[in-house]
Scaffold this motif. Structure first.
Motif, short mmCIF file in Angstrom:
data_model
loop_
_atom_site.label_atom_id
_atom_site.label_comp_id
_atom_site.label_asym_id
_atom_site.label_seq_id
_atom_site.Cartn_x
_atom_site.Cartn_y
_atom_site.Cartn_z
N PHE A 2 0.88 -1.28 -0.27
CA PHE A 2 -0.17 -0.16 0.17
C PHE A 2 0.79 1.27 0.04
CE2 PHE A 2 -3.46 2.99 1.58
CZ PHE A 2 -4.63 2.37 0.74
N THR A 3 0.58 2.32 -0.67
CA THR A 3 1.43 3.56 -1.00
C THR A 3 0.73 4.65 -0.44
OG1 THR A 3 2.38 2.47 -2.92
CG2 THR A 3 2.78 4.77 -2.61
N SER A 4 1.32 5.20 0.77
CA SER A 4 0.61 6.49 1.16
C SER A 4 1.51 7.50 1.35
CB SER A 4 0.25 6.07 2.92
OG SER A 4 -0.66 5.18 3.09
N VAL A 5 0.91 8.83 0.96
CA VAL A 5 1.39 10.05 0.99
C VAL A 5 1.23 10.77 2.33
CG1 VAL A 5 2.04 12.23 0.08
CG2 VAL A 5 2.04 10.41 -1.27
N LEU A 6 2.03 10.92 3.29
CA LEU A 6 1.73 11.58 4.62
C LEU A 6 2.31 12.71 4.67
CD1 LEU A 6 0.92 10.92 7.49
CD2 LEU A 6 3.09 9.85 7.90
N ASP A 117 -1.95 5.17 -3.26
CA ASP A 117 -3.28 5.00 -2.91
C ASP A 117 -4.02 5.62 -2.18
OD1 ASP A 117 -3.09 2.17 -4.21
OD2 ASP A 117 -1.60 1.73 -2.67
N GLU A 118 -3.41 6.51 -1.37
CA GLU A 118 -4.16 7.50 -0.36
C GLU A 118 -3.28 8.67 -0.02
OE1 GLU A 118 -5.09 5.72 3.32
OE2 GLU A 118 -2.91 5.15 3.78
N VAL A 119 -3.75 9.47 0.75
CA VAL A 119 -3.13 10.62 1.15
C VAL A 119 -3.76 10.68 2.80
CG1 VAL A 119 -2.94 13.01 1.38
CG2 VAL A 119 -2.96 12.14 -0.82
N ILE A 120 -2.52 10.68 3.73
CA ILE A 120 -2.84 10.93 4.89
C ILE A 120 -2.33 12.42 5.47
CG2 ILE A 120 -2.59 10.30 7.30
CD1 ILE A 120 -1.94 7.53 6.12
N VAL A 121 -3.15 13.26 6.05
CA VAL A 121 -2.79 14.59 6.59
C VAL A 121 -2.76 14.58 7.91
CG1 VAL A 121 -3.36 17.01 6.75
CG2 VAL A 121 -3.63 15.75 4.68
N LEU A 122 -1.63 14.77 8.58
CA LEU A 122 -1.58 14.43 10.26
C LEU A 122 -1.05 15.75 10.79
CD1 LEU A 122 -1.88 12.43 12.55
CD2 LEU A 122 0.62 12.06 12.17
N LEU A 149 -7.24 10.99 3.92
CA LEU A 149 -7.67 10.79 5.43
C LEU A 149 -6.94 12.05 6.21
CD1 LEU A 149 -8.92 8.94 7.62
CD2 LEU A 149 -6.64 7.69 7.47
N LYS A 150 -8.01 12.65 6.95
CA LYS A 150 -7.45 13.57 7.90
C LYS A 150 -7.26 13.25 9.36
CE LYS A 150 -8.45 18.41 9.49
NZ LYS A 150 -8.85 19.60 8.97
N LEU A 151 -6.16 13.17 9.91
CA LEU A 151 -5.73 12.83 11.42
C LEU A 151 -5.24 13.69 11.94
CD1 LEU A 151 -4.24 9.36 10.46
CD2 LEU A 151 -6.69 9.87 10.98
N PHE A 152 -5.67 14.07 13.70
CA PHE A 152 -4.85 14.94 14.21
C PHE A 152 -3.68 14.26 15.11
CE2 PHE A 152 -9.20 17.05 14.15
CZ PHE A 152 -8.93 17.98 13.41
N SER A 153 -2.86 15.01 15.24
CA SER A 153 -1.37 14.46 15.90
C SER A 153 -2.13 13.93 17.34
CB SER A 153 -0.43 15.57 15.90
OG SER A 153 0.47 15.06 16.51
N HIS A 154 -1.49 12.84 17.92
CA HIS A 154 -1.86 12.43 19.31
C HIS A 154 -1.52 13.57 20.46
CE1 HIS A 154 -3.23 9.20 17.21
NE2 HIS A 154 -3.84 8.58 18.22
N SER A 155 -0.27 13.99 20.24
CA SER A 155 0.17 14.73 21.58
C SER A 155 1.10 15.72 20.96
CB SER A 155 0.95 13.87 22.26
OG SER A 155 2.05 13.09 21.83
N LYS A 156 1.62 16.65 21.66
CA LYS A 156 2.74 17.67 21.34
C LYS A 156 3.92 17.22 20.99
CE LYS A 156 0.31 21.44 21.71
NZ LYS A 156 -0.11 22.45 20.64
N ALA A 157 4.66 17.48 19.93
CA ALA A 157 6.21 16.91 19.70
C ALA A 157 7.06 17.38 20.55
CB ALA A 157 6.44 17.12 18.30
#
Length: 157
Positions: A2-6, A117-122, A149-157
């Motif tokens: 599977f190919t993802s652009v992140l 195959d998809e884009v993930i925006v994190l 797919l839109k995702l929110f970061s889990h915590s502060k880096a």
């Protein structure tokens, strides 16, 4: 495979890495990461409004300290390297590059280049941009031709 652009704006946390690498179960994933440092993508006022909306008043006051220019690029390079290393440590493939200008143009080019195959925006939440559908994910859905797919970061880096 599977190919993802992140698309990211800062280094991935361990929780972020676990989240994106488990989205497709045991199927191997090839990640192509695009990182635009936060200091380059939005003006200070929008970032400060987002901080206030999140109740992070101390962060809103410090927005003027956000690195820009060469300092942001240097931090972005380190964040990209850390993120790629973390993704590879899970056994997945990962490569990436910094985005200098026009993030959606870079995203569209990367999607076409790698046959994604998809884009993930994190990212962290950006309430002003999201409200007006000017955030990366909302705009990308009309431009890249693959699921976003839109995702929110889990915590502060």
């Amino acid at each position: 495979m599977f190919t993802s652009v992140l698309m990211i704006e800062k280094a991935l946390t361990s929780a972020d890495v676990e989240f994106v690498t488990t989205l497709h179960g045991d199927e191997p994933v090839s990640f192509h990461v695009l990182l635009q440092p936060r200091g380059e993508q939005a003006d200070r006022l929008l970032r400060a409004i987002d901080d206030v909306a999140l109740g992070e008043l101390d962060e809103a006051v410090r927005e003027g300290e956000t690195p820009e220019g060469e300092e942001a690029r240097s931090m972005g390079e380190r964040a990209l390297e850390v993120s790629l290393k973390a993704l590879r440590a899970t056994g997945d493939e990962a490569d990436g590059r910094l985005i200098e200008d026009h993030p959606l143009d870079a995203l569209k080019s990367m999607v076409e280049e790698v046959g994604a195959d998809e884009v993930i925006v994190l990212t962290d939440p950006h309430y002003v941009e999201e409200f007006f559908h000017r955030d990366w994910a909302s705009r990308a859905r009309h431009k890249v031709g693959v699921p976003v797919l839109k995702l929110f970061s889990h915590s502060k880096a």
